[in-house]
Design an enzyme around this catalytic site. Structure first.
Site, PDB file in Angstrom:
ATOM      1  N   HIS A  35       6.060  -1.380   6.115  1.00 18.15           N
ATOM      2  CA  HIS A  35       4.887  -2.083   6.649  1.00 18.15           C
ATOM      3  C   HIS A  35       5.148  -3.581   6.505  1.00 18.15           C
ATOM      4  CE1 HIS A  35       3.965  -2.622   2.424  1.00 18.15           C
ATOM      5  NE2 HIS A  35       3.940  -1.308   2.246  1.00 18.15           N
ATOM      6  N   HIS A  38       6.688  -5.026   3.224  1.00 18.87           N
ATOM      7  CA  HIS A  38       8.156  -4.933   3.132  1.00 18.87           C
ATOM      8  C   HIS A  38       8.822  -6.011   3.988  1.00 18.87           C
ATOM      9  CE1 HIS A  38       7.058  -0.530   2.379  1.00 18.87           C
ATOM     10  NE2 HIS A  38       7.743  -0.837   1.300  1.00 18.87           N
ATOM     11  N   SER A 186       0.273  -0.740   1.620  1.00 16.41           N
ATOM     12  CA  SER A 186       1.019   0.258   0.856  1.00 16.41           C
ATOM     13  C   SER A 186       1.406   1.395   1.782  1.00 16.41           C
ATOM     14  CB  SER A 186       0.147   0.810  -0.278  1.00 16.41           C
ATOM     15  OG  SER A 186       0.721   1.993  -0.804  1.00 16.41           O
ATOM     16  N   THR A 187       2.574   1.951   1.559  1.00 14.46           N
ATOM     17  CA  THR A 187       2.983   3.132   2.324  1.00 14.46           C
ATOM     18  C   THR A 187       1.969   4.254   2.140  1.00 14.46           C
ATOM     19  OG1 THR A 187       5.279   2.485   2.034  1.00 14.46           O
ATOM     20  CG2 THR A 187       4.867   4.786   2.652  1.00 14.46           C
TER      21      THR A 187
HETATM   22  P1  AMP Z   1       8.168   0.574  -2.050  1.00 13.74           P
HETATM   23  O1  AMP Z   1       8.787   0.918  -0.723  1.00 13.74           O
HETATM   24  O2  AMP Z   1       6.732   0.920  -2.148  1.00 13.74           O
HETATM   25  O3  AMP Z   1       8.993   1.047  -3.204  1.00 13.74           O
HETATM   26  O4  AMP Z   1       8.195  -1.013  -2.132  1.00 13.74           O
HETATM   27  C1  AMP Z   1       9.373  -1.727  -1.938  1.00 13.74           C
HETATM   28  C2  AMP Z   1       9.138  -3.180  -2.293  1.00 13.74           C
HETATM   29  O5  AMP Z   1       8.108  -3.708  -1.449  1.00 13.74           O
HETATM   30  C3  AMP Z   1       8.663  -3.378  -3.721  1.00 13.74           C
HETATM   31  O6  AMP Z   1       9.275  -4.561  -4.258  1.00 13.74           O
HETATM   32  C4  AMP Z   1       7.181  -3.571  -3.558  1.00 13.74           C
HETATM   33  O7  AMP Z   1       6.591  -4.344  -4.584  1.00 13.74           O
HETATM   34  C5  AMP Z   1       7.118  -4.312  -2.237  1.00 13.74           C
HETATM   35  N1  AMP Z   1       5.807  -4.175  -1.616  1.00 13.74           N
HETATM   36  C6  AMP Z   1       5.163  -3.025  -1.260  1.00 13.74           C
HETATM   37  N2  AMP Z   1       3.949  -3.285  -0.731  1.00 13.74           N
HETATM   38  C7  AMP Z   1       3.802  -4.630  -0.773  1.00 13.74           C
HETATM   39  C8  AMP Z   1       2.757  -5.535  -0.396  1.00 13.74           C
HETATM   40  N3  AMP Z   1       1.608  -5.107   0.132  1.00 13.74           N
HETATM   41  N4  AMP Z   1       2.974  -6.860  -0.572  1.00 13.74           N
HETATM   42  C9  AMP Z   1       4.116  -7.321  -1.116  1.00 13.74           C
HETATM   43  N5  AMP Z   1       5.132  -6.530  -1.504  1.00 13.74           N
HETATM   44  C10 AMP Z   1       4.982  -5.202  -1.345  1.00 13.74           C
END
Ligand code: AMP
Length: 279
Positions: A35, A38, A186-187
């Site tokens: 999203h 990322h 968030s995913t």
């Molecule tokens: P994930 O795919 O959920 O493991 O997240 C991958 C990276 O993206 C991690 O460093 C998360 O902290 C970051 N991330 C996920 N959602 C957000 C968001 N809404 N804002 C900023 N960073 C994010």
């Protein structure tokens, strides 16, 4: 054109080429389901290095038995398009066997910071995070890596890991990217029903209200108690804590930045959010 690598060998051949030409490498680890949060990390990475590598790997060792590992959103085709459009140079999309050839078990001690907040609700979660990030850093050997403040405890734990292991990688963080109504991207937001999605922005509003109360001089325990009641109107509260933002320990006279950290359930979906501020 973005190159897609499914094996460590293929990735490392290209990384070696880049390094031979003195290109600096920024790394953005993700679990896919991409999203705009990322993509903000990707844009920051592009500003900071010559080449950007993104990984998509849903890490089994950071999920507990009863969690959503098997249902975790997989939007790989769309993720590839988004990353190409954002001029990512390499996408690393390994199998579990590539990452963990010796099996999933690991003996990792990250201390108290791994056992509080999300670590208390999700036993073993941060041990899994440290295991996979350490492994990915070892494979990619980036000059720098970008993480989101959305996962604030994770960010501090990764910085601690880098310091303890004296890893030669700079950790850069990006602020939380939100939907227009304030919900942190968030995913897992994909799991929300239309009704759940409608009430979800109240979480951030409640956290901002708590911040305002603290800044007005309200006693922290009183303000947190009020916030808890507000949050429980819409959500099942997992935790809400107000801590020193640098240490995640209790606030003292020396605390310069405060972190309000919160996790809730909305239906069966668990969401986290936080607000960091100077006092
Ligand atoms: P994930 O795919 O959920 O493991 O997240 C991958 C990276 O993206 C991690 O460093 C998360 O902290 C970051 N991330 C996920 N959602 C957000 C968001 N809404 N804002 C900023 N960073 C994010």
């Amino acid at each position: 054109m973005m190159q897609v690598f499914n094996t460590i060998t293929a990735l490392q051949n290209t990384l070696d080429d880049w390094r031979a030409k003195d290109r600096t490498i920024a790394f953005v680890p993700t679990m896919g389901g991409l999203h705009d949060g990322h993509l903000a990390l990707v844009k920051l990475a592009k500003q900071k290095a010559d080449k950007v590598v993104v990984s998509i790997f849903v890490n089994p060792t950071q999920f507990s038995e009863n969690e959503d590992f098997d249902q975790y959103p997989n939007t790989f085709e769309q993720d590839v398009l988004l990353l190409e459009r954002n001029q990512v140079d390499g996408l690393f999309s390994p199998s579990v066997e590539q990452i963990y050839p010796q099996g999933l078990d690991a003996d990792i001690d990250i201390g108290e910071i791994g056992n509080i907040l999300c670590g208390a609700s999700r036993p073993g979660h941060f041990q899994g995070v440290v295991q996979v990030v350490n492994r990915l850093f070892d494979i990619v050997k980036p000059n720098l890596a970008v993480f989101g403040k959305k996962d604030y405890q994770q960010l501090l734990i990764i910085k601690q890991m880098v310091a303890q292991l004296s890893l030669d990688v700079k950790i850069i963080s990006h602020s939380i990217v939100r939907e227009k109504d304030g919900l942190a991207m968030s995913t897992r937001n994909q799991y929300l029903s239309a009704d759940e999605r409608k009430v979800s922005p109240n979480l951030y509003r409640n956290l901002l209200e708590l911040k305002r109360e603290i800044q007005k001089g309200q006693a922290i325990n009183v303000a947190v108690k009020q916030a808890r009641m507000q949050i429980e109107k819409n959500f099942k509260l997992d935790y809400i804590e107000t801590l020193d933002a640098n240490t995640l320990k209790q606030i003292t006279d020396n605390t310069s930045e405060i972190a309000i950290l919160c996790a809730i359930f909305i239906g069966s979906t668990r969401l986290i959010d936080n607000v960091i501020f100077r006092r």
